[in-house]
Design a protein around this motif. Structure first.
Motif, PDB file in Angstrom:
ATOM      1  N   UNK A 130     -37.472  39.605  15.833  1.00 10.16           N
ATOM      2  CA  UNK A 130     -36.581  40.562  15.183  1.00 10.16           C
ATOM      3  C   UNK A 130     -36.719  41.978  15.741  1.00 10.16           C
ATOM      4  N   UNK A 131     -37.352  42.107  16.902  1.00  2.00           N
ATOM      5  CA  UNK A 131     -37.481  43.428  17.525  1.00  2.00           C
ATOM      6  C   UNK A 131     -36.132  44.065  17.821  1.00  2.00           C
ATOM      7  N   UNK A 132     -36.140  45.370  17.901  1.00  2.00           N
ATOM      8  CA  UNK A 132     -34.937  46.137  18.205  1.00  2.00           C
ATOM      9  C   UNK A 132     -34.410  45.805  19.599  1.00  2.00           C
ATOM     10  N   UNK A 180     -34.242  44.927   8.522  1.00  2.00           N
ATOM     11  CA  UNK A 180     -34.800  44.245   7.353  1.00  2.00           C
ATOM     12  C   UNK A 180     -35.680  45.167   6.514  1.00  2.00           C
ATOM     13  N   UNK A 181     -36.197  46.227   7.131  1.00  2.00           N
ATOM     14  CA  UNK A 181     -36.986  47.192   6.394  1.00  2.00           C
ATOM     15  C   UNK A 181     -38.411  46.772   6.115  1.00  2.00           C
ATOM     16  N   UNK A 182     -38.817  45.591   6.597  1.00  2.00           N
ATOM     17  CA  UNK A 182     -40.201  45.174   6.387  1.00  2.00           C
ATOM     18  C   UNK A 182     -41.068  45.649   7.549  1.00  2.00           C
ATOM     19  N   UNK A 183     -42.379  45.473   7.411  1.00  2.00           N
ATOM     20  CA  UNK A 183     -43.319  46.019   8.385  1.00  2.00           C
ATOM     21  C   UNK A 183     -44.075  44.922   9.115  1.00  2.00           C
ATOM     22  N   UNK A 184     -44.484  45.221  10.338  1.00  2.00           N
ATOM     23  CA  UNK A 184     -45.370  44.330  11.083  1.00  2.00           C
ATOM     24  C   UNK A 184     -46.797  44.520  10.590  1.00  2.00           C
ATOM     25  N   UNK A 307     -37.099  41.807   0.594  1.00  2.00           N
ATOM     26  CA  UNK A 307     -38.331  42.457   0.124  1.00  2.00           C
ATOM     27  C   UNK A 307     -38.792  43.601   1.021  1.00  2.00           C
ATOM     28  N   UNK A 308     -38.193  44.740   0.864  1.00  2.00           N
ATOM     29  CA  UNK A 308     -38.539  45.924   1.660  1.00  2.00           C
ATOM     30  C   UNK A 308     -39.065  47.028   0.759  1.00  2.00           C
ATOM     31  N   UNK A 309     -40.171  47.641   1.175  1.00  2.00           N
ATOM     32  CA  UNK A 309     -40.724  48.788   0.453  1.00  2.00           C
ATOM     33  C   UNK A 309     -40.482  50.081   1.223  1.00  2.00           C
ATOM     34  N   UNK A 310     -39.571  50.055   2.171  1.00  2.00           N
ATOM     35  CA  UNK A 310     -39.252  51.218   2.992  1.00  2.00           C
ATOM     36  C   UNK A 310     -37.856  51.733   2.634  1.00  2.00           C
ATOM     37  N   UNK A 311     -37.414  52.851   3.216  1.00  2.00           N
ATOM     38  CA  UNK A 311     -36.078  53.370   2.894  1.00  2.00           C
ATOM     39  C   UNK A 311     -34.940  52.455   3.320  1.00  2.00           C
ATOM     40  N   UNK A 312     -35.216  51.455   4.158  1.00  2.00           N
ATOM     41  CA  UNK A 312     -34.178  50.522   4.617  1.00  2.00           C
ATOM     42  C   UNK A 312     -34.109  49.363   3.642  1.00  2.00           C
ATOM     43  N   UNK A 313     -32.988  49.246   2.927  1.00  2.00           N
ATOM     44  CA  UNK A 313     -32.821  48.212   1.903  1.00  2.00           C
ATOM     45  C   UNK A 313     -31.609  47.350   2.255  1.00  2.00           C
ATOM     46  N   UNK A 348     -25.002  38.787   8.556  1.00  2.00           N
ATOM     47  CA  UNK A 348     -24.329  40.017   8.147  1.00  2.00           C
ATOM     48  C   UNK A 348     -24.952  40.600   6.879  1.00  2.00           C
ATOM     49  N   UNK A 349     -24.875  41.911   6.770  1.00  2.00           N
ATOM     50  CA  UNK A 349     -25.490  42.571   5.626  1.00  2.00           C
ATOM     51  C   UNK A 349     -24.954  43.988   5.449  1.00  2.00           C
ATOM     52  N   UNK A 350     -25.203  44.530   4.272  1.00  2.00           N
ATOM     53  CA  UNK A 350     -25.122  45.968   4.078  1.00  2.00           C
ATOM     54  C   UNK A 350     -26.508  46.531   4.326  1.00  2.00           C
ATOM     55  N   UNK A 351     -26.582  47.595   5.092  1.00  2.00           N
ATOM     56  CA  UNK A 351     -27.868  48.267   5.340  1.00  2.00           C
ATOM     57  C   UNK A 351     -27.855  49.575   4.575  1.00  2.00           C
ATOM     58  N   UNK A 352     -28.566  49.582   3.455  1.00  2.00           N
ATOM     59  CA  UNK A 352     -28.638  50.754   2.590  1.00  2.00           C
ATOM     60  C   UNK A 352     -29.822  51.596   3.019  1.00  2.00           C
ATOM     61  N   UNK A 353     -29.574  52.857   3.347  1.00  2.00           N
ATOM     62  CA  UNK A 353     -30.642  53.764   3.761  1.00  2.00           C
ATOM     63  C   UNK A 353     -30.790  54.874   2.721  1.00  2.00           C
ATOM     64  N   UNK A 354     -32.008  55.044   2.234  1.00  2.00           N
ATOM     65  CA  UNK A 354     -32.285  56.041   1.212  1.00  2.00           C
ATOM     66  C   UNK A 354     -32.942  57.267   1.824  1.00  2.00           C
ATOM     67  N   UNK A 355     -32.759  58.398   1.164  1.00  2.00           N
ATOM     68  CA  UNK A 355     -33.298  59.671   1.645  1.00  2.00           C
ATOM     69  C   UNK A 355     -33.890  60.453   0.489  1.00  2.00           C
TER      70      UNK A 355
END
Length: 377
Positions: A130-132, A180-184, A307-313, A348-355
């Motif tokens: 899932x790398x960029x 996905x907003x998850x971490x390695x 399951x993301x704990x980052x600003x990317x939901x 496909x998805x919505x990528x919600x970014x929080x600030x």
């Protein structure tokens, strides 16, 4: 006609709901923006700490322009490396706990520069699936053997490392996965690198400034085998990227990395802006606290998120058409949320970014509107 094939390809993309077009921003970046002439609450931006329009950073850029001018005039190795660049690199290295750093104009360029310089034929890269895209492109262009393991599957990674006979071994991962907003599990990956004589290249574009009390996803990981990259146009609110590593690695990149050697240096005024940004990231803890509260609020109000704990939901939906339709309906209600489709993501998805710049009411409004739209599907 010579362009018929291009038009046919574009038409196929339209038919598959994969056609893209640019939206025109008519205001500075922020929680509320003007888009194509409309005022919208912005849930698309990677400006996680709300720094992109901060007056201190603007003032530093203006002062930098007054002192250094605008253009740098040449590549870093010719005559384009200013005292501002040097100071920024030293500050960034210290901030992420590394002995040295190298700045580049973009994250894409940083990944391309580092990976293609560090490994080549006879070497092996082990990369998360899932790398960029910038990491994948750099891996392919390096000419090293390119092996991918299932997302965050450390058992598979270890089997690959245990059986390779490559001269140099490079593990490549996103520290925070952008869609996905998850971490390695960076600490565990570094331990594998130490066991199997490998290096780890971690792209922390979405963790720097946010995680590790702002110091990034690798905070507390002291291994010299870790080569750390972060971008400066997301949480830092400016532009560019940097690689932080052992001095020998940075020196090697200065001498070997073609995208660094053959590129005009970024304007020194941006280095001055980054210095101001790092001060804010370090000092203003309330921004990360506000961001964490927004993440918790959205997750509590809205089911169906990954399951993301980052600003990317991310909110995964049925197909491309559903993603576009939801995005449009949200925009009709004054909320801007991107529809992300293949090949950027497999689903496909919505990528919600929080600030941190959002208000609690913005989060509640988004969750309520989305829940109502999903109920009607």
């Amino acid at each position: 006609m010579p362009f018929d094939a291009l038009e046919a390809d574009l038409e196929a993309r339209r038919a598959a709901d994969l056609y893209r077009r640019r939206r025109i921003l008519g205001s500075p970046q922020g929680a509320i923006v003007d888009v194509d002439g409309r005022r919208l609450v912005n849930f698309c931006s990677n400006d996680y700490l709300g720094l992109a329009s901060h007056p201190d950073i603007i003032a530093a850029a203006q002062a930098g322009a007054a002192r250094w001018g605008v253009g740098s005039g040449a590549s870093h190795l010719v005559c384009g490396h200013s005292a501002a660049h040097e100071a920024m690199e030293a500050r960034l290295a210290a901030f992420v706990g590394k002995p040295a750093a190298l700045s580049l104009s973009t994250g894409y360029m940083a990944n391309l520069a580092a990976i293609t310089a560090l490994v080549g034929r006879g070497d092996a890269i082990f990369a998360d699936k899932l790398n960029h895209a910038s990491l994948n492109d750099a891996c392919q262009l390096s000419h090293a053997t390119f092996k991918r393991f299932p997302h965050n599957d450390l058992e598979r990674l270890e089997r690959l490392l245990a059986t390779t006979e490559a001269r140099r071994r490079l593990i490549v991962v996103d520290a925070v996965f952008s869609m996905d907003g998850d971490s390695a599990p960076l600490a565990e990956i570094v331990r594998l690198a130490e066991r199997y004589d490998a290096w780890v290249y971690a792209d922390d574009a979405h963790g720097f400034g946010v995680l590790g009390d702002g110091h990034g996803s690798a905070a507390g990981i002291a291994s010299p085998r870790l080569i750390y990259m972060a971008t400066l146009g997301k949480a830092a609110g400016v532009a560019g990227a940097f690689i932080a590593a052992e001095p020998v690695v940075i020196d090697y990149l200065v001498n070997v990395a073609r995208p660094y050697i053959y590129t005009t240096a970024a304007p020194p005024l941006l280095a001055e802006a980054v210095l101001a940004s790092v001060e804010l990231i370090e000092r203003e803890h309330w921004r990360r606290e506000a961001l964490a509260a927004h993440i918790a609020r959205l997750r509590a109000l809205l089911s169906g998120l990954l399951p993301s704990q980052t600003p990317i939901q991310p909110l995964v939906v049925a197909d491309n058409a559903a993603a576009l339709a939801l995005s449009q309906r949200l925009r009709d209600d004054g909320l801007w949320v991107s529809a992300i489709r293949p090949p950027t993501v497999p689903t496909p998805r919505l990528r919600i970014c929080l600030s941190a710049a959002h208000e609690a009411g913005d989060i509640t409004r988004l969750a309520t509107t989305l829940a109502s739209l999903l109920d009607k599907q």
